[in-house]
Design a protein around this motif. Sequence first.
Motif, PDB file in Angstrom:
ATOM      1  N   SER A   1       0.793  -1.227   0.000  1.00  0.00           N
ATOM      2  CA  SER A   1       0.000   0.000   0.000  1.00  0.00           C
ATOM      3  C   SER A   1       0.827   1.279   0.000  1.00  0.00           C
ATOM      4  CB  SER A   1      -0.958   0.005   1.198  1.00  0.00           C
ATOM      5  OG  SER A   1      -0.241   0.002   2.414  1.00  0.00           O
ATOM      6  N   CYS A   2       2.082   1.226   0.414  1.00  0.00           N
ATOM      7  CA  CYS A   2       2.892   2.451   0.500  1.00  0.00           C
ATOM      8  C   CYS A   2       3.762   2.686  -0.724  1.00  0.00           C
ATOM      9  CB  CYS A   2       3.750   2.434   1.767  1.00  0.00           C
ATOM     10  SG  CYS A   2       5.028   1.156   1.778  1.00  0.00           S
ATOM     11  N   ALA A   3       3.402   2.098  -1.859  1.00  0.00           N
ATOM     12  CA  ALA A   3       4.167   2.319  -3.087  1.00  0.00           C
ATOM     13  C   ALA A   3       4.040   3.769  -3.532  1.00  0.00           C
ATOM     14  CB  ALA A   3       3.668   1.386  -4.183  1.00  0.00           C
ATOM     15  N   MET A   4       5.153   4.351  -3.941  1.00  0.00           N
ATOM     16  CA  MET A   4       5.174   5.733  -4.433  1.00  0.00           C
ATOM     17  C   MET A   4       6.467   5.964  -5.212  1.00  0.00           C
ATOM     18  SD  MET A   4       5.587   7.548  -0.663  1.00  0.00           S
ATOM     19  CE  MET A   4       4.148   6.697  -0.016  1.00  0.00           C
ATOM     20  N   HIS A   5       6.596   7.104  -5.842  1.00  0.00           N
ATOM     21  CA  HIS A   5       7.777   7.432  -6.646  1.00  0.00           C
ATOM     22  C   HIS A   5       8.766   8.169  -5.760  1.00  0.00           C
ATOM     23  CE1 HIS A   5      10.138   9.430  -9.869  1.00  0.00           C
ATOM     24  NE2 HIS A   5       9.813   8.359 -10.565  1.00  0.00           N
ATOM     25  N   ILE A   6       9.901   7.524  -5.471  1.00  0.00           N
ATOM     26  CA  ILE A   6      10.873   8.051  -4.520  1.00  0.00           C
ATOM     27  C   ILE A   6      12.224   8.207  -5.207  1.00  0.00           C
ATOM     28  CG2 ILE A   6      12.048   7.670  -2.321  1.00  0.00           C
ATOM     29  CD1 ILE A   6       9.672   5.808  -1.564  1.00  0.00           C
ATOM     30  N   ASN A   7      12.706   9.432  -5.288  1.00  0.00           N
ATOM     31  CA  ASN A   7      13.998   9.726  -5.909  1.00  0.00           C
ATOM     32  C   ASN A   7      14.191   9.022  -7.249  1.00  0.00           C
ATOM     33  OD1 ASN A   7      14.518  11.310  -3.693  1.00  0.00           O
ATOM     34  ND2 ASN A   7      16.580  10.513  -3.356  1.00  0.00           N
ATOM     35  N   GLY A   8      13.200   9.191  -8.124  1.00  0.00           N
ATOM     36  CA  GLY A   8      13.337   8.730  -9.499  1.00  0.00           C
ATOM     37  C   GLY A   8      12.932   7.310  -9.781  1.00  0.00           C
ATOM     38  N   LYS A   9      12.400   6.588  -8.773  1.00  0.00           N
ATOM     39  CA  LYS A   9      12.030   5.191  -8.981  1.00  0.00           C
ATOM     40  C   LYS A   9      10.821   4.835  -8.124  1.00  0.00           C
ATOM     41  CE  LYS A   9      13.929   0.474  -8.735  1.00  0.00           C
ATOM     42  NZ  LYS A   9      15.126  -0.348  -8.409  1.00  0.00           N
ATOM     43  N   TYR A  10       9.971   3.971  -8.652  1.00  0.00           N
ATOM     44  CA  TYR A  10       8.829   3.490  -7.865  1.00  0.00           C
ATOM     45  C   TYR A  10       9.335   2.469  -6.853  1.00  0.00           C
ATOM     46  CZ  TYR A  10       5.937   5.954 -11.174  1.00  0.00           C
ATOM     47  OH  TYR A  10       5.367   6.954 -11.923  1.00  0.00           O
ATOM     48  N   ARG A  11       8.978   2.687  -5.593  1.00  0.00           N
ATOM     49  CA  ARG A  11       9.458   1.846  -4.500  1.00  0.00           C
ATOM     50  C   ARG A  11       8.383   1.746  -3.419  1.00  0.00           C
ATOM     51  NH1 ARG A  11      15.465   3.203  -4.743  1.00  0.00           N
ATOM     52  NH2 ARG A  11      15.628   5.136  -5.933  1.00  0.00           N
ATOM     53  N   LEU A  12       8.631   0.871  -2.448  1.00  0.00           N
ATOM     54  CA  LEU A  12       7.814   0.824  -1.247  1.00  0.00           C
ATOM     55  C   LEU A  12       8.474   1.715  -0.205  1.00  0.00           C
ATOM     56  CD1 LEU A  12       7.031  -2.998  -0.955  1.00  0.00           C
ATOM     57  CD2 LEU A  12       5.650  -1.216  -2.043  1.00  0.00           C
ATOM     58  N   ALA A  13       7.729   2.655   0.345  1.00  0.00           N
ATOM     59  CA  ALA A  13       8.297   3.586   1.318  1.00  0.00           C
ATOM     60  C   ALA A  13       8.733   2.877   2.588  1.00  0.00           C
ATOM     61  CB  ALA A  13       7.277   4.674   1.645  1.00  0.00           C
ATOM     62  N   CYS A  14       8.059   1.766   2.926  1.00  0.00           N
ATOM     63  CA  CYS A  14       8.334   1.094   4.203  1.00  0.00           C
ATOM     64  C   CYS A  14       9.668   0.367   4.234  1.00  0.00           C
ATOM     65  CB  CYS A  14       7.202   0.131   4.546  1.00  0.00           C
ATOM     66  SG  CYS A  14       7.092  -1.307   3.460  1.00  0.00           S
ATOM     67  N   ASN A  15      10.185  -0.048   3.076  1.00  0.00           N
ATOM     68  CA  ASN A  15      11.476  -0.751   3.090  1.00  0.00           C
ATOM     69  C   ASN A  15      12.556   0.000   2.312  1.00  0.00           C
ATOM     70  OD1 ASN A  15      10.749  -1.261   0.438  1.00  0.00           O
ATOM     71  ND2 ASN A  15      11.241  -3.457   0.506  1.00  0.00           N
ATOM     72  N   THR A  16      12.319   1.284   2.071  1.00  0.00           N
ATOM     73  CA  THR A  16      13.329   2.120   1.432  1.00  0.00           C
ATOM     74  C   THR A  16      14.050   2.925   2.507  1.00  0.00           C
ATOM     75  OG1 THR A  16      12.028   2.334  -0.607  1.00  0.00           O
ATOM     76  CG2 THR A  16      13.735   3.981  -0.226  1.00  0.00           C
ATOM     77  N   LEU A  17      15.312   2.580   2.735  1.00  0.00           N
ATOM     78  CA  LEU A  17      16.101   3.273   3.749  1.00  0.00           C
ATOM     79  C   LEU A  17      16.587   4.616   3.214  1.00  0.00           C
ATOM     80  CD1 LEU A  17      18.305   0.330   5.124  1.00  0.00           C
ATOM     81  CD2 LEU A  17      16.234   1.288   6.137  1.00  0.00           C
ATOM     82  N   VAL A  18      16.438   5.641   4.020  1.00  0.00           N
ATOM     83  CA  VAL A  18      16.927   6.960   3.632  1.00  0.00           C
ATOM     84  C   VAL A  18      18.423   6.910   3.357  1.00  0.00           C
ATOM     85  CG1 VAL A  18      17.316   9.305   4.472  1.00  0.00           C
ATOM     86  CG2 VAL A  18      15.097   8.212   4.818  1.00  0.00           C
ATOM     87  N   SER A  19      19.161   6.161   4.165  1.00  0.00           N
ATOM     88  CA  SER A  19      20.620   6.086   4.014  1.00  0.00           C
ATOM     89  C   SER A  19      21.030   5.447   2.694  1.00  0.00           C
ATOM     90  CB  SER A  19      21.227   5.297   5.177  1.00  0.00           C
ATOM     91  OG  SER A  19      20.699   3.979   5.222  1.00  0.00           O
TER      92      SER A  19
END
Length: 239
Positions: free
Chosen positions: A66-84
């Motif tokens: 449910s948390c899929a979105m476009h993050i820094n140029g790529k579609y990803r899941l926000a919950c398992n995308t580490l900022v680092s």
Amino acid sequence: MMRGDKVFFHILRFNPDTDKKPFFQKFEIPFIRKDLTVLEGLNYIQQRLDNSLAFRSSCREAICGSCAMHINGKYRLACNTLVSKLKSNTITIRPLAHMHIHKDLFVDMKPFWEKYEHIKPYLMPGKPLPATGEQIQRPEERVKIDTLADCILCSCCHSSCPITASHEKYLGPMAFLTADRFVSDNRDGAKEERLAIINGEHGVWRCHTVFNCQEVCPRDLNPSGSIAHLKMAIVKNKI
């Protein structure tokens, strides 16, 4: 990026009821842990900086999608995308593409679910069930659909596909992967019906084999491979 640094979230904001067009808003949050996720950052913003921010999330375990979105140029899941791991202290976030925006990162998924429903995502045995009511499947038969059944319906593939952007009725990679899951299941008895569904004007032949769907899948599935398999099945079965 070190503990104590700042992280800047550039988030696309849009409320159709009050805004004439979308705009980006900048938020600054502390980088409090090296395992900080994008979703945790969004929760921080919503809970402490701006409670009007709208987005979807649920399981926080990369299972529900449910948390899929476009993050820094790529579609990803926000919950398992580490900022680092994004290697930047600036995080730019947009909603899923090719869908009406209800508000901010919250989009209308209805067309996506209609395409899912259209390919009949359930077993159709085509014959009476055994007296036990259970269809036995051997391990060697199950392995053929193991990865196909792992789709979490996040819509990353749908949003990254250039054909869904230009053809509203195109079924899209998620629908084809799901169709392949049932075509490849030895318990299903509706192979010809399923192939006929995806053999139409808005079916597999409209795919341009760009491989975006395969590139963005958070489960490392292969929608492009499923499309190729379905094309071969259509030709082989003379649908």
